[in-house]
Design a protein around this motif. Sequence first.
Motif, PDB file in Angstrom:
ATOM      1  N   CYS A 229       0.829  -1.210   0.000  1.00  0.00           N
ATOM      2  CA  CYS A 229       0.000   0.000   0.000  1.00  0.00           C
ATOM      3  C   CYS A 229       0.861   1.257   0.000  1.00  0.00           C
ATOM      4  O   CYS A 229       0.500   2.264  -0.625  1.00  0.00           O
ATOM      5  CB  CYS A 229      -0.920   0.002   1.221  1.00  0.00           C
ATOM      6  N   SER A 230       1.981   1.212   0.689  1.00  0.00           N
ATOM      7  CA  SER A 230       2.862   2.384   0.755  1.00  0.00           C
ATOM      8  C   SER A 230       3.446   2.698  -0.618  1.00  0.00           C
ATOM      9  O   SER A 230       3.526   3.864  -1.012  1.00  0.00           O
ATOM     10  CB  SER A 230       3.989   2.136   1.765  1.00  0.00           C
ATOM     11  N   ARG A 231       3.856   1.670  -1.334  1.00  0.00           N
ATOM     12  CA  ARG A 231       4.383   1.904  -2.679  1.00  0.00           C
ATOM     13  C   ARG A 231       3.292   2.432  -3.608  1.00  0.00           C
ATOM     14  O   ARG A 231       3.539   3.308  -4.448  1.00  0.00           O
ATOM     15  CB  ARG A 231       4.984   0.610  -3.216  1.00  0.00           C
ATOM     16  N   SER A 232       2.075   1.887  -3.446  1.00  0.00           N
ATOM     17  CA  SER A 232       0.960   2.403  -4.251  1.00  0.00           C
ATOM     18  C   SER A 232       0.677   3.863  -3.907  1.00  0.00           C
ATOM     19  O   SER A 232       0.396   4.683  -4.788  1.00  0.00           O
ATOM     20  CB  SER A 232      -0.296   1.556  -4.003  1.00  0.00           C
ATOM     21  N   TRP A 233       0.752   4.184  -2.614  1.00  0.00           N
ATOM     22  CA  TRP A 233       0.557   5.571  -2.192  1.00  0.00           C
ATOM     23  C   TRP A 233       1.609   6.480  -2.836  1.00  0.00           C
ATOM     24  O   TRP A 233       1.304   7.594  -3.279  1.00  0.00           O
ATOM     25  CB  TRP A 233       0.639   5.658  -0.670  1.00  0.00           C
ATOM     26  N   GLY A 234       2.839   5.980  -2.920  1.00  0.00           N
ATOM     27  CA  GLY A 234       3.907   6.782  -3.524  1.00  0.00           C
ATOM     28  C   GLY A 234       3.638   7.117  -4.972  1.00  0.00           C
ATOM     29  O   GLY A 234       3.766   8.279  -5.385  1.00  0.00           O
ATOM     30  N   ILE A 235       3.248   6.119  -5.760  1.00  0.00           N
ATOM     31  CA  ILE A 235       3.029   6.421  -7.187  1.00  0.00           C
ATOM     32  C   ILE A 235       1.772   7.260  -7.390  1.00  0.00           C
ATOM     33  O   ILE A 235       1.715   8.090  -8.306  1.00  0.00           O
ATOM     34  CB  ILE A 235       2.965   5.127  -8.031  1.00  0.00           C
ATOM     35  N   MET A 236       0.755   7.096  -6.551  1.00  0.00           N
ATOM     36  CA  MET A 236      -0.437   7.932  -6.667  1.00  0.00           C
ATOM     37  C   MET A 236      -0.127   9.379  -6.336  1.00  0.00           C
ATOM     38  O   MET A 236      -0.583  10.306  -7.033  1.00  0.00           O
ATOM     39  CB  MET A 236      -1.539   7.410  -5.743  1.00  0.00           C
ATOM     40  N   VAL A 237       0.640   9.589  -5.282  1.00  0.00           N
ATOM     41  CA  VAL A 237       1.015  10.961  -4.915  1.00  0.00           C
ATOM     42  C   VAL A 237       1.822  11.602  -6.040  1.00  0.00           C
ATOM     43  O   VAL A 237       1.602  12.777  -6.394  1.00  0.00           O
ATOM     44  CB  VAL A 237       1.806  10.965  -3.591  1.00  0.00           C
ATOM     45  N   MET A 238       2.736  10.852  -6.616  1.00  0.00           N
ATOM     46  CA  MET A 238       3.601  11.413  -7.656  1.00  0.00           C
ATOM     47  C   MET A 238       2.864  11.628  -8.974  1.00  0.00           C
ATOM     48  O   MET A 238       3.160  12.579  -9.711  1.00  0.00           O
ATOM     49  CB  MET A 238       4.806  10.496  -7.877  1.00  0.00           C
ATOM     50  N   ASP A 239       1.890  10.777  -9.287  1.00  0.00           N
ATOM     51  CA  ASP A 239       1.262  10.829 -10.610  1.00  0.00           C
ATOM     52  C   ASP A 239      -0.099  11.505 -10.634  1.00  0.00           C
ATOM     53  O   ASP A 239      -0.519  12.024 -11.678  1.00  0.00           O
ATOM     54  CB  ASP A 239       1.103   9.402 -11.166  1.00  0.00           C
ATOM     55  N   PHE A 240      -0.821  11.522  -9.510  1.00  0.00           N
ATOM     56  CA  PHE A 240      -2.199  12.019  -9.510  1.00  0.00           C
ATOM     57  C   PHE A 240      -2.316  13.498  -9.155  1.00  0.00           C
ATOM     58  O   PHE A 240      -3.328  14.125  -9.464  1.00  0.00           O
ATOM     59  CB  PHE A 240      -3.068  11.219  -8.528  1.00  0.00           C
ATOM     60  N   ILE A 241      -1.307  14.032  -8.492  1.00  0.00           N
ATOM     61  CA  ILE A 241      -1.385  15.430  -8.044  1.00  0.00           C
ATOM     62  C   ILE A 241      -0.762  16.345  -9.091  1.00  0.00           C
ATOM     63  O   ILE A 241       0.403  16.161  -9.478  1.00  0.00           O
ATOM     64  CB  ILE A 241      -0.686  15.608  -6.684  1.00  0.00           C
TER      65      ILE A 241
ATOM     66  N   VAL B 121     -10.896   9.709  -5.271  1.00  0.00           N
ATOM     67  CA  VAL B 121     -11.571   8.543  -4.700  1.00  0.00           C
ATOM     68  C   VAL B 121     -10.595   7.378  -4.530  1.00  0.00           C
ATOM     69  O   VAL B 121     -10.606   6.676  -3.501  1.00  0.00           O
ATOM     70  CB  VAL B 121     -12.762   8.127  -5.597  1.00  0.00           C
ATOM     71  N   GLU B 122      -9.716   7.167  -5.512  1.00  0.00           N
ATOM     72  CA  GLU B 122      -8.751   6.078  -5.416  1.00  0.00           C
ATOM     73  C   GLU B 122      -7.774   6.291  -4.260  1.00  0.00           C
ATOM     74  O   GLU B 122      -7.436   5.354  -3.535  1.00  0.00           O
ATOM     75  CB  GLU B 122      -7.982   5.953  -6.738  1.00  0.00           C
ATOM     76  N   MET B 123      -7.341   7.524  -4.092  1.00  0.00           N
ATOM     77  CA  MET B 123      -6.388   7.802  -3.011  1.00  0.00           C
ATOM     78  C   MET B 123      -7.057   7.672  -1.643  1.00  0.00           C
ATOM     79  O   MET B 123      -6.452   7.190  -0.683  1.00  0.00           O
ATOM     80  CB  MET B 123      -5.778   9.198  -3.191  1.00  0.00           C
ATOM     81  N   GLU B 124      -8.311   8.082  -1.550  1.00  0.00           N
ATOM     82  CA  GLU B 124      -9.047   7.912  -0.294  1.00  0.00           C
ATOM     83  C   GLU B 124      -9.271   6.433  -0.001  1.00  0.00           C
ATOM     84  O   GLU B 124      -9.211   6.002   1.161  1.00  0.00           O
ATOM     85  CB  GLU B 124     -10.387   8.647  -0.359  1.00  0.00           C
ATOM     86  N   ARG B 125      -9.498   5.661  -1.040  1.00  0.00           N
ATOM     87  CA  ARG B 125      -9.677   4.230  -0.844  1.00  0.00           C
ATOM     88  C   ARG B 125      -8.380   3.599  -0.305  1.00  0.00           C
ATOM     89  O   ARG B 125      -8.416   2.697   0.530  1.00  0.00           O
ATOM     90  CB  ARG B 125     -10.098   3.565  -2.156  1.00  0.00           C
ATOM     91  N   LEU B 126      -7.248   4.100  -0.786  1.00  0.00           N
ATOM     92  CA  LEU B 126      -5.972   3.574  -0.297  1.00  0.00           C
ATOM     93  C   LEU B 126      -5.745   3.960   1.164  1.00  0.00           C
ATOM     94  O   LEU B 126      -5.216   3.166   1.951  1.00  0.00           O
ATOM     95  CB  LEU B 126      -4.832   4.095  -1.165  1.00  0.00           C
ATOM     96  N   LEU B 127      -6.165   5.166   1.554  1.00  0.00           N
ATOM     97  CA  LEU B 127      -6.070   5.548   2.963  1.00  0.00           C
ATOM     98  C   LEU B 127      -6.940   4.641   3.822  1.00  0.00           C
ATOM     99  O   LEU B 127      -6.556   4.277   4.945  1.00  0.00           O
ATOM    100  CB  LEU B 127      -6.481   7.011   3.143  1.00  0.00           C
ATOM    101  N   LYS B 128      -8.102   4.288   3.311  1.00  0.00           N
ATOM    102  CA  LYS B 128      -8.963   3.350   4.044  1.00  0.00           C
ATOM    103  C   LYS B 128      -8.265   1.998   4.218  1.00  0.00           C
ATOM    104  O   LYS B 128      -8.354   1.372   5.282  1.00  0.00           O
ATOM    105  CB  LYS B 128     -10.288   3.170   3.312  1.00  0.00           C
ATOM    106  N   GLU B 129      -7.562   1.562   3.185  1.00  0.00           N
ATOM    107  CA  GLU B 129      -6.833   0.303   3.268  1.00  0.00           C
ATOM    108  C   GLU B 129      -5.736   0.382   4.337  1.00  0.00           C
ATOM    109  O   GLU B 129      -5.516  -0.576   5.087  1.00  0.00           O
ATOM    110  CB  GLU B 129      -6.228  -0.042   1.905  1.00  0.00           C
ATOM    111  N   LEU B 130      -5.067   1.513   4.420  1.00  0.00           N
ATOM    112  CA  LEU B 130      -4.055   1.690   5.462  1.00  0.00           C
ATOM    113  C   LEU B 130      -4.693   1.658   6.847  1.00  0.00           C
ATOM    114  O   LEU B 130      -4.124   1.098   7.792  1.00  0.00           O
ATOM    115  CB  LEU B 130      -3.300   3.004   5.247  1.00  0.00           C
ATOM    116  N   TYR B 131      -5.866   2.256   6.970  1.00  0.00           N
ATOM    117  CA  TYR B 131      -6.606   2.173   8.234  1.00  0.00           C
ATOM    118  C   TYR B 131      -6.934   0.717   8.569  1.00  0.00           C
ATOM    119  O   TYR B 131      -6.834   0.293   9.734  1.00  0.00           O
ATOM    120  CB  TYR B 131      -7.901   2.971   8.145  1.00  0.00           C
TER     121      TYR B 131
END
Length: 333
Positions: free
Chosen positions: A84-96, A205-215
Amino acid sequence: MHTGTHYRLREFIPWTWSKIGFMLLVSSIPTAIYYITGWKWLAVPWVPVALVGTAAAFVAGFRNTQTYNRLWEARQIWGAIINCSRSWGIMVMDFIRTETAAEAGIQRTLLYRHFAWLAALRFQLRETRGWEHVKTKSYNRRYLKHYRVPEWETQLQDVLQPYLSEAECSAILKKKNRATQLIAAQSAQLTQLNQEGRINDLNYVEMERLLKELYDQQGKCERIKNFPYPRQFASINLYFVYLLTLLLPLGFISEFSKLGNGFVWLAIPFSVLVGWIFLVLEQVGESTENPFEGGANDIPMTSMSRTIEIDLRDMLGETNLPEPITPVNNILM
């Protein structure tokens, strides 16, 4: 986590020497009394000893299986956190959307806050609970000299400061569950970025879903941490094993006395050997049941967190990356 092929005897025997001493004591006393006084009633038939041994072996095997399952589930959870952390990294870098260097700092803020979440979660999981053994049992305290637990040697504030602004660090330290509040801060910033048009609705929505997964993964860790292996099963295992160790010398006296009065002394080494096996099974299960307590068999959360930090900072283009954490005496934390 032990990273070698096995525990060496020079590590394992000192960890269990108290069990050897206990078996020497409980086997020597009845054997000496039997040899000196000739009290035949001390010799117990082997059948009841074998029945207790069967029950003790069954319960010990059940406990070790279940405690291993707790350890393996904890490892799976942290494997999911890495993914999940690696997915968070690519989402932060590519989605913002970033157009200026200042806006690019948002990405760094989100990733560094994630490092802070990992640190806060580790520190919470390394807190001591009343049913944990690493600090309460003498043999575990002696083994602590072979490795170090970073979360016990540093303050959370010192670890968080490189990752958070001074104001945010101060605010987070006032919270009860810091890890939970750090993810909440991530979500709040994502909402602001979405409102500003920096993240489109689908990516938001995808990034929020990933935060839910971390929770979800955090909650699974907290479940294992805050719910011990059921005490009724731990207690019955302890009672059965120690009952067996008390009966073993009496059963061996009965068997070896058939060979001659002098042979009863063989009850001591055989009782020590068999009793040590059962007592060590109980001790190994005990040392496995709490995979976050700071023991030598823990999940290497500190090392995994460092691996995540290296990967995500590499995504940011940083070159001054921290070194991976290496084992100390084959123990990786």
